[in-house]
Motif scaffolding. Structure first.
Motif, PDB file in Angstrom:
ATOM      1  N   CYS A 144      50.678 -35.637  21.670  1.00  0.00           N
ATOM      2  CA  CYS A 144      50.913 -34.236  22.044  1.00  0.00           C
ATOM      3  C   CYS A 144      50.919 -34.122  23.561  1.00  0.00           C
ATOM      4  CB  CYS A 144      49.865 -33.311  21.432  1.00  0.00           C
ATOM      5  SG  CYS A 144      48.189 -33.580  22.057  1.00  0.00           S
ATOM      6  N   ARG A 145      51.467 -33.010  24.038  1.00  0.00           N
ATOM      7  CA  ARG A 145      51.484 -32.698  25.470  1.00  0.00           C
ATOM      8  C   ARG A 145      50.976 -31.279  25.647  1.00  0.00           C
ATOM      9  NH1 ARG A 145      56.723 -33.560  29.294  1.00  0.00           N
ATOM     10  NH2 ARG A 145      56.102 -35.714  28.901  1.00  0.00           N
ATOM     11  N   CYS A 146      50.146 -31.102  26.667  1.00  0.00           N
ATOM     12  CA  CYS A 146      49.626 -29.761  26.946  1.00  0.00           C
ATOM     13  C   CYS A 146      49.674 -29.509  28.447  1.00  0.00           C
ATOM     14  CB  CYS A 146      48.204 -29.607  26.414  1.00  0.00           C
ATOM     15  SG  CYS A 146      47.009 -30.737  27.146  1.00  0.00           S
ATOM     16  N   ASP A 147      49.569 -28.255  28.825  1.00  0.00           N
ATOM     17  CA  ASP A 147      49.600 -27.920  30.250  1.00  0.00           C
ATOM     18  C   ASP A 147      48.196 -27.989  30.835  1.00  0.00           C
ATOM     19  OD1 ASP A 147      48.289 -25.648  29.356  1.00  0.00           O
ATOM     20  OD2 ASP A 147      50.039 -24.340  29.554  1.00  0.00           O
ATOM     21  N   SER A 207      42.481 -36.933  36.897  1.00  0.00           N
ATOM     22  CA  SER A 207      43.781 -37.630  36.878  1.00  0.00           C
ATOM     23  C   SER A 207      43.639 -39.116  36.603  1.00  0.00           C
ATOM     24  CB  SER A 207      44.526 -37.415  38.207  1.00  0.00           C
ATOM     25  OG  SER A 207      44.776 -36.039  38.414  1.00  0.00           O
ATOM     26  N   HIS A 208      42.597 -39.504  35.869  1.00  0.00           N
ATOM     27  CA  HIS A 208      42.396 -40.902  35.507  1.00  0.00           C
ATOM     28  C   HIS A 208      42.807 -41.126  34.053  1.00  0.00           C
ATOM     29  CE1 HIS A 208      39.100 -41.302  38.819  1.00  0.00           C
ATOM     30  NE2 HIS A 208      40.329 -41.403  39.296  1.00  0.00           N
ATOM     31  N   ARG A 209      43.417 -42.261  33.811  1.00  0.00           N
ATOM     32  CA  ARG A 209      43.692 -42.636  32.425  1.00  0.00           C
ATOM     33  C   ARG A 209      42.378 -42.909  31.696  1.00  0.00           C
ATOM     34  NH1 ARG A 209      48.717 -44.898  30.846  1.00  0.00           N
ATOM     35  NH2 ARG A 209      50.341 -44.687  32.439  1.00  0.00           N
ATOM     36  N   THR A 236      51.715 -29.998  36.581  1.00  0.00           N
ATOM     37  CA  THR A 236      50.822 -30.969  35.933  1.00  0.00           C
ATOM     38  C   THR A 236      50.841 -30.781  34.418  1.00  0.00           C
ATOM     39  OG1 THR A 236      49.392 -31.019  37.873  1.00  0.00           O
ATOM     40  CG2 THR A 236      48.445 -31.810  35.796  1.00  0.00           C
ATOM     41  N   TYR A 237      50.985 -31.889  33.722  1.00  0.00           N
ATOM     42  CA  TYR A 237      50.908 -31.900  32.259  1.00  0.00           C
ATOM     43  C   TYR A 237      49.935 -33.007  31.827  1.00  0.00           C
ATOM     44  CZ  TYR A 237      55.191 -29.135  32.459  1.00  0.00           C
ATOM     45  OH  TYR A 237      56.114 -28.165  32.730  1.00  0.00           O
ATOM     46  N   PHE A 238      49.440 -32.866  30.618  1.00  0.00           N
ATOM     47  CA  PHE A 238      48.540 -33.875  30.053  1.00  0.00           C
ATOM     48  C   PHE A 238      49.145 -34.406  28.756  1.00  0.00           C
ATOM     49  CE2 PHE A 238      45.352 -30.807  31.949  1.00  0.00           C
ATOM     50  CZ  PHE A 238      45.276 -31.493  33.152  1.00  0.00           C
ATOM     51  N   GLU A 239      49.160 -35.724  28.628  1.00  0.00           N
ATOM     52  CA  GLU A 239      49.602 -36.354  27.390  1.00  0.00           C
ATOM     53  C   GLU A 239      48.392 -36.972  26.694  1.00  0.00           C
ATOM     54  OE1 GLU A 239      52.649 -39.156  28.243  1.00  0.00           O
ATOM     55  OE2 GLU A 239      54.248 -37.650  28.296  1.00  0.00           O
ATOM     56  N   LEU A 240      48.323 -36.766  25.388  1.00  0.00           N
ATOM     57  CA  LEU A 240      47.168 -37.223  24.612  1.00  0.00           C
ATOM     58  C   LEU A 240      47.659 -38.023  23.408  1.00  0.00           C
ATOM     59  CD1 LEU A 240      44.093 -36.777  24.927  1.00  0.00           C
ATOM     60  CD2 LEU A 240      44.261 -35.028  23.164  1.00  0.00           C
ATOM     61  N   PHE A 241      47.030 -39.153  23.167  1.00  0.00           N
ATOM     62  CA  PHE A 241      47.353 -40.011  22.021  1.00  0.00           C
ATOM     63  C   PHE A 241      46.105 -40.102  21.145  1.00  0.00           C
ATOM     64  CE2 PHE A 241      49.678 -41.236  25.765  1.00  0.00           C
ATOM     65  CZ  PHE A 241      50.991 -41.327  25.331  1.00  0.00           C
ATOM     66  N   ILE A 299      50.322 -36.409  33.987  1.00  0.00           N
ATOM     67  CA  ILE A 299      51.670 -36.628  34.538  1.00  0.00           C
ATOM     68  C   ILE A 299      52.098 -35.381  35.301  1.00  0.00           C
ATOM     69  CG2 ILE A 299      52.358 -38.252  32.746  1.00  0.00           C
ATOM     70  CD1 ILE A 299      53.856 -35.994  31.371  1.00  0.00           C
ATOM     71  N   ARG A 300      53.045 -35.575  36.228  1.00  0.00           N
ATOM     72  CA  ARG A 300      53.622 -34.461  36.995  1.00  0.00           C
ATOM     73  C   ARG A 300      55.135 -34.576  36.962  1.00  0.00           C
ATOM     74  NH1 ARG A 300      48.890 -35.632  39.707  1.00  0.00           N
ATOM     75  NH2 ARG A 300      47.548 -33.803  40.096  1.00  0.00           N
TER      76      ARG A 300
END
Length: 757
Positions: free
Chosen positions: A142-145, A194-196, A228-233, A221-222
């Motif tokens: 998913c991706r969120c703001d 902003s860390h993995r 700025t967006y956030f990707e989550l697995f 990610i930007r």
């Protein structure tokens, strides 16, 4: 950035029709271009521009091949208008130059559109591939703001959370998925930095309210606008976590089992002393209630501690079983009256025995414990009365059943089912009923009853399952493997009382490293008429046995001792005293006299703590068990040789036969057999030709078939234990040397035998 493709795109056209339409568009565009071209027949530049536009449309939609077709058609029409009729040389040159420039520009248009179309097609395919990866991925993505609002979600995440479509998730806040808000703050801190991150465990709540455990990985990610967006697995690890918990639970049970085994030896010795001296005390204080009452309470407490210790050993599968071929119907019937008194008059007890029930192999005493514990649980589940049904039957578990009930294996079983009409259990309670120390009875329950049942059934090679619903009662089904071997059917036997056991006259070698237990057993056995020689450790016992000139009828030894186990001590003493019986006693053996919790054949064990009456009865039982006649005679001969007395023929000396029989022999401790042939043989010794000379006093294992005149009624294969007493050099180089051996012990393969020490 996503490119907008033309309205008409080839990917929306079935492949079979696409080439026709591409070339059709080229022809149509050129045909339409003819209309203004005919109107502008005298204006060459305008006509060429119109054709160039048609070529561009053809190449854009159809590619470079339709573009070339359109170029050829446009060149033909333009050449017709430019070169037909009367023209001056200068006009011809000008027309040729225009047409050449037109061809060059048309080719540039076709090549440019071909390259652009190829790039767009590659981008389209790349987008399809990556979209397929995300759509078909087994993990939730998913991706969120920056506020945690979900912008997109793949089908795996939608299915994982129990939603019907992504639209139900999109525009929702990621924090709402968490069962614990603090876990969301941890993820938010990772995003903010902003860390993995990888392998972060979180508890989410599905749409239907069921909790799941997920392992999260994410990154920040930007885009090109610095948004700025956030990707989550997310990976659903609920099942894995359940398996981990089961493993931890199994490890906890194993740890408790090791703890129980570790303390059982010393604790059972203490209980042995307490209960034993309580028996002495109760015999001597008379009937005065002021003194007898407290002594009886001490004895009762010792009995309860004994039961608790055995429960610990049972559920951890550290107890020693004595399996016998038994009839389950007979065991249930034997305990039926006791069960009637145990569960009370307000509960109806019904037995439904199976017809032609097959035999099973288990420890009858432990199966009684299974029946008693399940009956007590059923009684407690029916406080206002009810019905308890005990059923037995032959069942066959097929592969389908085994697949749905791991770790069961397909096969033939004997079923014992106990069903009550009590309050029943919910699914959560059922998932924990076999856990140690889990109880639904409050303070009065130890939580070891069903754990012990589970341990006994599993140690017996069987399986147990519970079926229950709240308000509808409970049914426990025990499946024990059906056997085909024959044997004496075992039922519960009461311990013989003192009046059933005669006084002793034999000599007993008592070996026990616990001084108090040693003193207690010696004092009691001496009161029963036995001559007791005691030793506090195995080394002392060996010295005493070697120094004692008279017979020792019984070795009564503890199993777990420092330096040497009781089994090793018996192996050391029995070859020189083959007439000596062995009785082991221990509260915890750690496979010293058995394997996988089952006693080896011919082994007799007294499990501590035992009562003195039990000790008296078991000693008498072992001593009264007859030895084979061959062993008795060889024992006497061995004693005469060791005492230095001449061997003389007597009624006990068996007749010697001159027979040439093939045999196999090997020194004790070696694996490979050697081949030989007997020259003469009797029950007490033999002379045989061997492969090589062996020194005297070497002990041998000899395998041969005794003829009927030696073995008895019929020929019998035996494994003898012998000792070389004389060697004979070969009379000729071609002959083998001879060995004379006395027989210390016979082991008949088809009948009763002296158990190997």
């Amino acid at each position: 950035m996503r490119l907008k493709l033309p309205l008409l795109r080839a990917r929306y056209i079935p492949p079979a029709r696409a080439p026709i339409l591409r070339y059709g568009v080229a022809v149509l565009s050129i045909t339409l271009a003819l209309i203004p071209a005919l109107m502008l027949a005298d204006v060459v530049e305008s006509r060429l521009v119109v054709f160039a536009v048609a070529i561009m449309v053809s190449a854009w939609y159809g590619g470079w091949k339709p573009g070339l077709v359109a170029t050829s058609f446009a060149l033909t029409v333009s050449a017709y208008f430019s070169l037909t009729g009367e023209h001056s040389p200068a006009e011809y040159r000008k027309a040729i130059i225009h047409l050449t420039l037109f061809v060059f520009v048309a080719l540039l248009i076709c090549s440019f559109n071909a390259a652009l179309r190829s790039a767009q097609e590659g981008l389209r395919r790349s987008e399809i591939n990556f979209r397929s990866l995300v759509t078909n991925a087994p993990y939730g993505i998913c991706r969120c703001d920056s506020d945690g609002i979900l912008l997109s979600a793949n089908p795996a995440l939608v299915s994982m959370l129990g939603y019907a479509s992504p639209s139900e998730l999109v525009e929702g806040n990621l924090a709402n998925l968490y069962a614990d808000t603090q876990q969301w703050f941890v993820v938010a801190d990772h995003f903010r930095s902003s860390h993995r991150f990888n392998g972060l465990i979180a508890d989410w709540i599905r749409k239907d309210g069921i909790p799941i455990t997920v392992r999260l990985s994410g990154r920040t990610i930007r885009d090109e606008h610095s948004t700025t967006y956030f990707e989550l697995f997310a990976e659903d690890v609920t099942e894995h976590r359940a398996l981990e918990q089961q493993l931890r639970q199994a490890q906890k049970m194993e740890a408790v089992g090791r703890l129980a085994g570790g303390i059982a030896h010393d604790f059972n010795n203490l209980l042995m002393v307490i209960s034993g001296y309580c028996e002495f005390l109760l015999e001597r204080i008379g009937s005065d209630p002021a003194v007898r009452g407290p002594a009886q309470e001490i004895a009762n407490a010792a009995n309860r501690a004994t039961a608790l210790t055995r429960q610990l050993l049972a559920f951890s599968r550290k107890q020693m079983l004595t399996p016998k071929v038994l009839d389950l119907n007979a065991v249930v019937t034997e305990n039926f009256k006791m069960l009637t008194r145990l569960i009370g008059e307000d509960i109806e007890l019904v037995m439904v025995p199976g017809s032609e029930l097959g035999p099973t192999k288990a420890d009858p005493g432990q199966i009684e414990q299974v029946i008693m514990n399940l009956a007590v649980n059923a009684r407690d589940a029916m406080p206002r009365g009810g019905k308890l049904t005990i059923e037995t039957a032959n069942v066959t578990l097929d592969e389908t059943y085994a697949r749905l009930h791991p770790p069961a294996e397909p096969g033939e079983y004997v079923m014992l089912a106990m069903s009550d009409t009590g309050v029943g259990m919910d699914s959560e309670t059922q998932s924990r009923i076999f856990e140690p120390f889990f109880s639904t009875k409050g303070a009065k329950g130890t939580g070891l009853g069903l754990s012990m049942v589970y341990g006994i059934v599993k140690q017996s090679g069987g399986y147990i399952w519970a079926y229950s619903e709240p308000g509808k009662g409970t049914s426990f089904k025990v499946y024990l493997p059906r056997v085909t071997e024959t044997g004496e059917t075992a039922v519960a036997q009461a311990v013989m009382g003192a009046k059933d056991v005669q006084q002793g006259r034999e000599t007993v070698l008592l070996v026990e490293d616990e001084v108090t237990v040693l003193r207690l057993a010696r004092e009691y056995l001496e009161r029963q008429g036995y001559t007791v020689i005691d030793a506090g450790d195995p080394a002392t016992a060996i010295l005493i046995s070697n120094a004692h000139s008279g017979p020792i009828h019984l070795l009564l030894t503890d199993v777990v001792m420092p330096g040497m186990t009781g089994r090793e001590l018996a192996n050391e003493l029995c070859p020189r005293r083959p007439e000596m019986r062995v009785l082991y006693m221990s509260g915890y053996t750690e496979n010293a006299i058995g394997r996988n919790g089952t006693l080896d054949s011919g082994i007799t064990l007294l499990q501590k703590p035992f009562t003195l009456l039990t000790l008296k009865a078991k000693v008498r039982e072992v001593l009264d068990t007859p030895l084979p006649k061959e062993v008795s005679m060889s024992a006497r001969l061995a004693m005469e040789v060791e005492a230095g007395r001449p061997m003389k023929l007597s009624p006990f000396r068996a007749q010697r036969f001159k027979l040439q029989l093939p045999l196999k022999y090997r020194p004790i401790g070696e694996e490979d057999w050697r081949v030989g042939t007997t020259e003469n043989i009797s029950r007490s010794g033999l002379l045989f030709r061997a492969e090589e000379l062996l020194p005297e006093s070497v002990q041998l294992e000899i395998n041969l078939v005794l003829p009927a005149e030696i073995a008895g009624l019929s020929a019998a294969e035996v494994v003898c234990r012998g000792e070389v007493v004389r060697t004979v050099q070969p009379e000729a180089p071609s002959m083998n040397p001879a060995l004379a051996a006395k027989i210390l012990q016979y082991h008949f393969q088809h009948g009763s035998h002296v158990p190997e020490a």
